[in-house]
Structures are given as structure tokens and as C-alpha cells.
Design a protein around this motif. Structure first.
Motif, PDB file in Angstrom:
ATOM      1  N   SER A 195      42.806  25.814   7.620  1.00 48.20           N
ATOM      2  CA  SER A 195      41.487  25.217   7.423  1.00 48.20           C
ATOM      3  C   SER A 195      40.573  25.486   8.618  1.00 48.20           C
ATOM      4  O   SER A 195      39.403  25.871   8.453  1.00 48.20           O
ATOM      5  N   ILE A 196      41.098  25.292   9.825  1.00 54.77           N
ATOM      6  CA  ILE A 196      40.299  25.528  11.033  1.00 54.77           C
ATOM      7  C   ILE A 196      39.887  26.994  11.133  1.00 54.77           C
ATOM      8  O   ILE A 196      38.738  27.311  11.489  1.00 54.77           O
ATOM      9  N   SER A 197      40.803  27.905  10.812  1.00 58.12           N
ATOM     10  CA  SER A 197      40.478  29.333  10.890  1.00 58.12           C
ATOM     11  C   SER A 197      39.355  29.698   9.924  1.00 58.12           C
ATOM     12  O   SER A 197      38.477  30.507  10.253  1.00 58.12           O
ATOM     13  N   ALA A 198      39.368  29.089   8.752  1.00 53.57           N
ATOM     14  CA  ALA A 198      38.290  29.351   7.784  1.00 53.57           C
ATOM     15  C   ALA A 198      36.948  28.866   8.323  1.00 53.57           C
ATOM     16  O   ALA A 198      35.927  29.556   8.188  1.00 53.57           O
ATOM     17  N   LEU A 199      36.934  27.691   8.950  1.00 54.73           N
ATOM     18  CA  LEU A 199      35.686  27.169   9.521  1.00 54.73           C
ATOM     19  C   LEU A 199      35.205  28.060  10.656  1.00 54.73           C
ATOM     20  O   LEU A 199      33.993  28.316  10.779  1.00 54.73           O
ATOM     21  N   PHE A 229      33.216  16.059   7.659  1.00 57.37           N
ATOM     22  CA  PHE A 229      32.069  15.673   6.832  1.00 57.37           C
ATOM     23  C   PHE A 229      30.750  16.019   7.516  1.00 57.37           C
ATOM     24  O   PHE A 229      29.864  16.653   6.919  1.00 57.37           O
ATOM     25  N   VAL A 230      30.611  15.607   8.776  1.00 57.43           N
ATOM     26  CA  VAL A 230      29.356  15.855   9.494  1.00 57.43           C
ATOM     27  C   VAL A 230      29.140  17.344   9.714  1.00 57.43           C
ATOM     28  O   VAL A 230      28.032  17.866   9.508  1.00 57.43           O
ATOM     29  N   TYR A 231      30.183  18.046  10.122  1.00 58.16           N
ATOM     30  CA  TYR A 231      30.045  19.479  10.390  1.00 58.16           C
ATOM     31  C   TYR A 231      29.661  20.245   9.125  1.00 58.16           C
ATOM     32  O   TYR A 231      28.737  21.067   9.137  1.00 58.16           O
ATOM     33  N   LEU A 232      30.368  19.991   8.024  1.00 62.52           N
ATOM     34  CA  LEU A 232      30.080  20.720   6.790  1.00 62.52           C
ATOM     35  C   LEU A 232      28.716  20.346   6.225  1.00 62.52           C
ATOM     36  O   LEU A 232      28.009  21.191   5.653  1.00 62.52           O
ATOM     37  N   ALA A 355      32.581   9.238  17.928  1.00 62.18           N
ATOM     38  CA  ALA A 355      31.120   9.370  17.814  1.00 62.18           C
ATOM     39  C   ALA A 355      30.517  10.508  18.641  1.00 62.18           C
ATOM     40  O   ALA A 355      29.627  11.221  18.153  1.00 62.18           O
ATOM     41  N   PRO A 356      30.923  10.725  19.914  1.00 61.02           N
ATOM     42  CA  PRO A 356      30.301  11.817  20.687  1.00 61.02           C
ATOM     43  C   PRO A 356      30.398  13.181  20.019  1.00 61.02           C
ATOM     44  O   PRO A 356      29.429  13.943  20.024  1.00 61.02           O
ATOM     45  N   CYS A 357      31.558  13.513  19.432  1.00 61.98           N
ATOM     46  CA  CYS A 357      31.652  14.834  18.800  1.00 61.98           C
ATOM     47  C   CYS A 357      30.947  14.843  17.445  1.00 61.98           C
ATOM     48  O   CYS A 357      30.493  15.894  16.988  1.00 61.98           O
ATOM     49  N   LEU A 358      30.803  13.679  16.801  1.00 63.62           N
ATOM     50  CA  LEU A 358      30.018  13.625  15.569  1.00 63.62           C
ATOM     51  C   LEU A 358      28.543  13.897  15.863  1.00 63.62           C
ATOM     52  O   LEU A 358      27.864  14.592  15.101  1.00 63.62           O
ATOM     53  N   ILE A 359      28.067  13.342  16.979  1.00 60.06           N
ATOM     54  CA  ILE A 359      26.675  13.588  17.396  1.00 60.06           C
ATOM     55  C   ILE A 359      26.473  15.067  17.704  1.00 60.06           C
ATOM     56  O   ILE A 359      25.464  15.679  17.318  1.00 60.06           O
ATOM     57  N   LYS A 360      27.451  15.656  18.423  1.00 59.02           N
ATOM     58  CA  LYS A 360      27.375  17.085  18.743  1.00 59.02           C
ATOM     59  C   LYS A 360      27.377  17.931  17.472  1.00 59.02           C
ATOM     60  O   LYS A 360      26.608  18.884  17.343  1.00 59.02           O
ATOM     61  N   TRP A 362      26.411  17.069  14.551  1.00 59.02           N
ATOM     62  CA  TRP A 362      25.160  16.862  13.814  1.00 59.02           C
ATOM     63  C   TRP A 362      24.015  17.665  14.431  1.00 59.02           C
ATOM     64  O   TRP A 362      23.234  18.300  13.731  1.00 59.02           O
ATOM     65  N   ARG A 363      23.932  17.627  15.743  1.00 60.34           N
ATOM     66  CA  ARG A 363      22.826  18.305  16.425  1.00 60.34           C
ATOM     67  C   ARG A 363      22.979  19.826  16.443  1.00 60.34           C
ATOM     68  O   ARG A 363      22.005  20.548  16.296  1.00 60.34           O
ATOM     69  N   ASP A 364      24.182  20.296  16.678  1.00 60.49           N
ATOM     70  CA  ASP A 364      24.388  21.733  16.828  1.00 60.49           C
ATOM     71  C   ASP A 364      25.766  22.121  16.286  1.00 60.49           C
ATOM     72  O   ASP A 364      26.724  22.295  17.046  1.00 60.49           O
ATOM     73  N   PRO A 365      25.888  22.253  14.968  1.00 64.75           N
ATOM     74  CA  PRO A 365      27.205  22.566  14.375  1.00 64.75           C
ATOM     75  C   PRO A 365      27.605  24.015  14.624  1.00 64.75           C
ATOM     76  O   PRO A 365      27.153  24.928  13.932  1.00 64.75           O
TER      77      PRO A 365
END
Length: 539
Positions: A195-199, A229-232, A355-360, A362-365
């Protein structure tokens, strides 16, 4: 004939470029050997497989009987009774896809030894063919892990990818948990790496689909679901309102289809409530019998110390039912002084920590950051989650191996973390005959890391220096703080193996385990802080 006439003639062009013709020009160019990643990783995995074969006769835990019973349940009973059977105390509590995986294995198991899959006669059955079959099922399923790490590293340089393969495929933690203790973590982590490799390749739909499949194999991987969820949502579902909404529908449909395939049959048979009850047994308590080295170790110890001090000061403090030597925090997670902890509290803390990585995200996936974010999410789940097993550290140790060569800081962090993680699961193998095996696995892993990291960063710095470019002159050096901490691990082990039996004999049996949990918890807390700093700092 003069000497010059025997040499090959040259043809000059108007731009004074010279081309040699004659015998020398007719020689075919030398072919350079090209490394084939797929062939190389198969050789590496073959060596690891040979080691795993040597471990087949070794100790195995009650998890061996757990999985044998699941073979019997899925082979002997209709699907509608898989999650309600209580013939054995080791009831089926993994999601449906893993149950189907056991069902698939049971077809072959019944051919090897029919008693193995008998619901009643097979209880606590461990014939030689049964042991061999179950061990081989783990070894074969590990090739999913090999495939996942191959996908992630196939475009790296030769030395880099081989070093990462060694870190993952020869992971002492995986060797101990899967091929001695007995579980299928390599198989499940392989699905995560796919899954990670596909992303990382920008194939977001495939990455989300495979992650949904993983959740239907083992739901404890859901800790990273907020990151997915946030990244996709930000990376895949972009491109305007209509295009983004269309992609959201496509992704949602793929995920719903996976969960429908997994849980739909049980919903049809009216068993969905029983399935969920088995999957989420919150009554088990905050901590496992052997405390996982996480934040709650400090919380429990602080409560004990405060209770002791208050009693000494004359306060009437009711002692909790759990004790240092009992090893189990009760179902209600009682504390004498500090507030009671509930599953919802741990869920909120984990979400806040992520939360910190969710914010990251969201701002810059960025695809290049997704591995780091997912590993950090699993670290947060391990540090602050409910009823965490020490084995769960593999969920972030294995993904972090992929980024261990990104920088000297990442390498140092992984060096400490992988040693602490492996040592923290030593109590799983408590029999004397397996003691040399777990020690040698850890020492070999630490030595290979030291040699590999030192060589990699020395050669990287020299190459940069030769090209007159800016490079990091920092070598892979373990500082005095790190050395002292690692020496502390040795001291804890010496106490548990030699000093404690002399001082206390059979008394306080949980004290050595408690020391391992507390000491390793400091290392795990260091890892969590390091990852958080990297996530905040990196762009």
C-alpha cells in the motif's frame, strides 16, 4: 612498412573531432553488469528462509494453538458460526479476511493431518506434521513482505536497497515474533508495504484499496486510517469540485466494496454484532499482562509512587487491585490516585498525537513523506493506545527501515529504535534453550546495522566531496548518551537473568519484566519525540 602505418587510421571532421576506424573500432563495447533487483532480493530472502527453517523445532507460544484452532473453526463450521464458537478459549477475533485466509490454509492442513482441523480432537494438538505445516505457512506467507519491500526499493541504488532488505527481511523482531513465538506479522506488514509503495508511486487508488484490504485482515492497523484519509482526500481528490468529487466517489466505492466483501456475509447471517464484539474487546484493560513499553508505563508507575507517598503521609488511599507483580491492569484500569483511563480517552490522545502529521498531510500532501507519516501514526498508537501488545512496535519499526538511509539522523534513530524494540519482546521467549537464539539475532542485527550505516554514510560523504558539492560531514557515530543507554539495556538484562534469581529466588517474578518495560519505554518515548521533530521540521 613504418610503425605509424600499422596503427588504425583516423578520420577528421571539420570540427577537428577524430574517429578511429579499423580493427580497434570493430570491437564491441564492453557490457556492464546490471543488477537485477528481483533476482537479488530472492537470493536475500532465500538465505533468510534457510534461517527460518532452522527455527522450526524451536519454542512456540499459545498463539500456535490459537491459529491451529482457527484452522479448525473455519474448516469444521459454516461461516455463520465462525465468530460465535467457544469450543476453545482461543476464539476467532481477527477480521473476516484473515478468517478466510485461515479457511484457505485449512484445505491444505486437512490433507497434511486431518486431526489438526478437527474442532474437538484437535484441541492442543501439536503433532510433528502440524508444527511443520503451520511453520511453513508463516514462511511462505512472508513472501508478501518480500514483494512489498521489493516494490519500495527497486529504484534505489544497489547498496541502498540491499541494506534496507537486510533490515526488513532479517529483522530480529519479526524472526522472534513470527518464526519462534508464532504469528503472521510479516504477511500483514507486506500488505502494508504494498500500500505504501503504491502511494509513493502516485497510485493513490491502489494504495487506498490495498489499505482497506489490510484493515479487513487485521483491524489494529486502523491507527493509520486518519493519515490515509487526509492524504488521499488532499492528494487524490484534487483538481476542482467536480473532478475531486468524482475521485472521492471512486475511492469511497473501492473502500466500501472491500468492506462489503469482508463483512457482508456476516451481516447477511446476522452475525455482524458478534464479529465486532470479538474484534473490539475493550474489557481487556488498559495494559497487557506484560506492559508494553509505552506512555502508560510511566502513568502506572506514577500512580503507584503517589499512592505510596500519600499512605506514608497518613492519607487513606485505597490500593488498586492491580499490582507490580501481577502484571495485569484490571478491566476497569483502576488507579489509586490518578484519573481512570477509558478506551475513549486513549482514542482521543492518539488522535491528538497524530494531529501534526495530519496538518502536514492537509497542507502539503507529498508522496515522499507518506512512509514517515504512517510510521509516526503507528508509533502514536503504540505509545498511547488501549491494551497494546509489545509486538505492535513492528508496525512502525518495519516502515521506518525504508527511510533509515535518508539522513544520518534517521539512521541513528532507527539504530536505537530497532534495538530497543527487539529487546522489549525478549520476554516472549522465556525458555532457556531459546535464549542464545534471541541474543544472537539481536547482536547480529546491531552489527549489520553498524557496518551498513557506517559504510553508507562514509561513501556518500566521500562521493559528495569528490564532486565538490556541499555534503554532510557527520559520520554515523553513536554518541556517549546513546552508548550509556544501550549499556543500560545490558545492565537490565544481567539483573533479570542473574542478579534477581539470587536476591529474590521465586519472589517478585514480574519485577524483571517491569524493569524491561520501564527502561524500554524511555527508548520508545525518545523515538516518538524524534519522529515528531522530523515531521515538524521536514517539508
Amino acid at each position: 612498412m613504418s610503425p605509424s602505418s600499422s596503427s588504425s587510421p583516423q578520420i577528421s571532421t571539420p570540427n577537428n573531432h577524430h574517429f578511429t576506424v579499423g580493427p580497434k573500432a570493430m570491437k564491441p563495447p564492453k557490457k556492464h553488469h546490471k543488477h537485477q533487483p528481483i533476482t537479488e532480493i530472492l537470493w536475500v530472502s532465500l538465505i533468510a528462509t534457510c534461517i527460518k527453517f532452522l527455527l522450526i523445532p524451536a519454542y512456540h507460544s499459545t498463539d500456535f494453538e490459537v491459529h491451529r484452532n482457527w484452522l479448525a473453526i473455519t474448516n469444521s463450521l459454516p461461516l455463520s458460526r465462525w465468530y460465535s464458537d467457544e469450543t476453545s478459549p482461543w476464539t476467532l477475533d481477527y477480521p473476516p479476511f484473515f478468517a478466510h485466509f485461515e479457511h484457505f490454509l485449512s484445505f491444505f492442513a486437512s490433507l497434511v493431518d486431518p486431526i489438526m482441523v478437527h474442532l474437538h480432537h484437535g484441541l492442543n494438538y501439536k503433532s510433528q506434521p502440524t508444527v511443520l505445516f503451520q511453520r511453513l505457512s508463516v514462511i511462505v506467507s512472508d513472501f508478501v513482505l518480500v514483494f512489498g519491500i521489493y516494490r519500495l526499493t527497486r529504484n534505489l541504488g544497489y547498496k541502498e536497497r540491499v541494506l534496507i532488505w537486510v533490515l526488513v527481511i532479517f529483522s530480529p523482531g519479526l524472526m522472534i515474533v513470527d518464526h519462534l513465538h508464532f504469528q503472521y506479522n510479516g504477511f500483514l506488514l507486506g500488505i502494508l508495504l504494498v500500500s505504501i509503495s503504491a502511494l509513493e508511486e502516485g497510485k493513490d487508488l491502489l494504495g487506498g484499496f490495498v489499505f482497506a484490504v489490510l484493515l479487513c485482515f487485521k483491524h489494529l492497523f486502523a491507527v493509520a486510517a486518519p493519515v490515509y484519509f487526509v492524504y488521499l482526500l488532499r492528494h487524490y481528490c484534487r483538481g476542482g469540485l467536480f473532478r475531486g468529487f468524482g475521485r472521492l466517489v471512486v475511492m469511497g466505492s473501492a473502500v466500501v466494496a472491500v468492506f462489503a466483501a469482508a463483512f457482508g456475509p456476516f451481516l447477511y447471517h446476522g452475525q455482524i454484532q458478534q464479529v465486532l464484539h470479538r474484534m473490539f474487546p475493550f474489557g481487556r484493560g488498559l495494559c497487557h499482562a506484560y506492559w508494553a513499553p509505552n506512555f502508560w508505563v510511566f502513568y502506572i508507575i506514577l500512580d503507584k509512587v503517589l499512592a505510596y507517598l500519600l499512605v506514608k503521609m497518613g492519607f487513606n488511599v485505597q490500593a488498586p487491585t492491580a499490582s507490580f507483580t501481577g502484571g495485569l491492569v484490571g478491566d476497569s484500569s483502576p488507579f489509586a490516585v490518578l484519573p481512570r483511563v477509558t478506551p475513549m480517552i486513549t482514542f482521543g490522545i492518539v488522535l491528538l498525537a497524530i494531529a501534526p502529521c495530519l496538518i502536514k498531510a492537509w497542507r502539503d500532501p507529498q508522496p515522499k513523506m507518506i512512509t514517515r507519516w504512517i510510521a509516526y501514526a503507528y508509533t502514536c498508537g503504540f505509545m498511547f493506545g488501549w491494551h497494546i501488545h509489545e509486538k505492535a512496535s513492528l508496525h512502525f519499526v518495519i516502515p521506518l527501515a525504508i527511510i533509515a538511509l535518508k539522513s544520518v539522523e534517521d539512521a541513528k534513530h532507527y539504530f536505537y529504535l530497532s534495538i530497543v524494540s527487539c529487546y522489549s519482546i525478549f520476554p516472549l521467549l522465556f525458555e532457556a534453550q531459546e535464549y542464545p537464539i534471541k541474543v544472537l539475532l539481536l547482536l547480529l542485527h546491531a552489527s549489520l546495522m553498524w557496518i551498513g550505516f557506517s559504510s553508507h554514510f562514509t561513501s556518500t560523504n566521500r562521493a559528495a566531496e569528490a564532486e565538490h558539492t556541499r555534503y554532510d560531514k557527520t559520520r554515523f557515530i553513536v554518541g556517549w548518551c546513546g552508548k550509556l543507554y544501550l549499556l543500560g539495556l545490558v545492565a537490565v538484562e544481567i539483573y533479570g537473568q542473574f542478579v534477581h534469581p539470587i536476591l529474590f529466588a521465586e519472589r517478585l517474578p514480574f519485577l524483571p519484566l517491569m524493569l524491561i518495560s520501564i527502561y524500554c519505554a524511555f527508548g520508545m518515548m525518545y523515538s516518538w519525540i524524534c519522529q515528531l521533530k522530523q515531521i515538524i521540521k521536514l517539508h
